[in-house]
Design an enzyme around this catalytic site. Structure first.
Site, PDB file in Angstrom:
ATOM      1  N   GLU A  62      11.900  32.174 -61.357  1.00  0.00           N
ATOM      2  CA  GLU A  62      12.692  31.595 -60.271  1.00  0.00           C
ATOM      3  C   GLU A  62      13.409  30.308 -60.683  1.00  0.00           C
ATOM      4  OE1 GLU A  62      10.245  34.532 -59.154  1.00  0.00           O
ATOM      5  OE2 GLU A  62       9.275  32.629 -59.651  1.00  0.00           O
ATOM      6  N   ILE A  85       4.114  29.316 -69.324  1.00  0.00           N
ATOM      7  CA  ILE A  85       3.799  30.737 -69.421  1.00  0.00           C
ATOM      8  C   ILE A  85       2.742  30.883 -70.510  1.00  0.00           C
ATOM      9  CG2 ILE A  85       4.735  33.044 -69.802  1.00  0.00           C
ATOM     10  CD1 ILE A  85       7.558  31.682 -69.298  1.00  0.00           C
ATOM     11  N   ILE A  86       1.577  31.379 -70.134  1.00  0.00           N
ATOM     12  CA  ILE A  86       0.473  31.546 -71.080  1.00  0.00           C
ATOM     13  C   ILE A  86       0.267  33.038 -71.307  1.00  0.00           C
ATOM     14  CG2 ILE A  86      -1.982  31.126 -71.505  1.00  0.00           C
ATOM     15  CD1 ILE A  86      -1.726  28.651 -69.672  1.00  0.00           C
ATOM     16  N   GLU A  89      -2.902  39.619 -71.290  1.00  0.00           N
ATOM     17  CA  GLU A  89      -3.227  40.864 -71.982  1.00  0.00           C
ATOM     18  C   GLU A  89      -2.136  41.915 -71.870  1.00  0.00           C
ATOM     19  OE1 GLU A  89      -6.993  42.172 -70.543  1.00  0.00           O
ATOM     20  OE2 GLU A  89      -8.018  40.356 -71.220  1.00  0.00           O
ATOM     21  N   THR A  90      -1.056  41.621 -71.164  1.00  0.00           N
ATOM     22  CA  THR A  90      -0.003  42.617 -70.970  1.00  0.00           C
ATOM     23  C   THR A  90       1.331  42.108 -71.505  1.00  0.00           C
ATOM     24  OG1 THR A  90       0.693  41.785 -68.806  1.00  0.00           O
ATOM     25  CG2 THR A  90      -1.157  43.348 -68.836  1.00  0.00           C
ATOM     26  N   HIS A  92       3.811  41.377 -69.868  1.00  0.00           N
ATOM     27  CA  HIS A  92       4.426  40.486 -68.886  1.00  0.00           C
ATOM     28  C   HIS A  92       4.805  39.133 -69.495  1.00  0.00           C
ATOM     29  CE1 HIS A  92       5.420  39.233 -64.845  1.00  0.00           C
ATOM     30  NE2 HIS A  92       4.645  38.168 -64.962  1.00  0.00           N
TER      31      HIS A  92
END
EC number: 2.5.1.78
Length: 154
Positions: A62, A85-86, A89-90, A92
């Site tokens: 955003e 942003i950390i 497991e995906t 994303h």
């Protein structure tokens, strides 16, 4: 951890500048620390408190839209993007990191507004904590320097 050689900065007089900050709330402990360090450095560089606008958005995706809305007001000499942003497991992580970074760059180029991008992308919380203060300060310095540079170039 070794720091990068950033060279010697100039154009760090913020007394006449208006700066907008967009902070993502996701990973709020980190982004609050980024924002505090950023604001402290802006004030140290001479930016007046009344000339700093700070808005918060849900997450890194955003951030570009809020930056664009601020840039289109034509009131700000530079903008600052703050987020964290950390890796999880995906996939994303990659999506959010790539899209938010591309969005910030696009807004900067489309609006010809300098934007200091301090959306951290880290492997883990420890890396984010290690970077939160210095990256907040760096963002403030980049914003002030680039605002002054663009003024010189116009």
């Amino acid at each position: 951890m070794f720091g990068a050689d950033k060279g010697t900065a100039d154009r760090l007089d913020g007394r006449k500048l208006h700066i907008g900050i967009v902070q993502a709330r996701f990973n709020e402990g980190i982004t609050e620390a980024l924002a505090a360090a950023c604001r402290e450095e802006l004030l140290a560089l001479g930016v007046q408190e009344k000339n700093i606008r700070h808005v918060r958005v849900p997450g890194a995706l955003e951030v570009p839209l809020a930056l664009q809305a601020l840039a289109e007001q034509d009131e700000y000499d530079a903008l600052i993007a703050l987020g964290c942003i950390i890796r999880g497991e995906t996939y994303h992580f990659e999506l959010v990191a790539n899209e938010s970074g591309a969005g910030v760059t696009r807004v900067s180029l489309d609006t010809q507004t300098p934007i200091a991008n301090a959306i951290l992308t880290t492997e883990n919380l420890e890396q984010a904590v290690a970077r939160q203060t210095e990256k907040g300060r760096d963002a403030a310095r980049v914003a002030v320097e680039m605002a002054n540079l663009l003024e010189e170039l116009s």
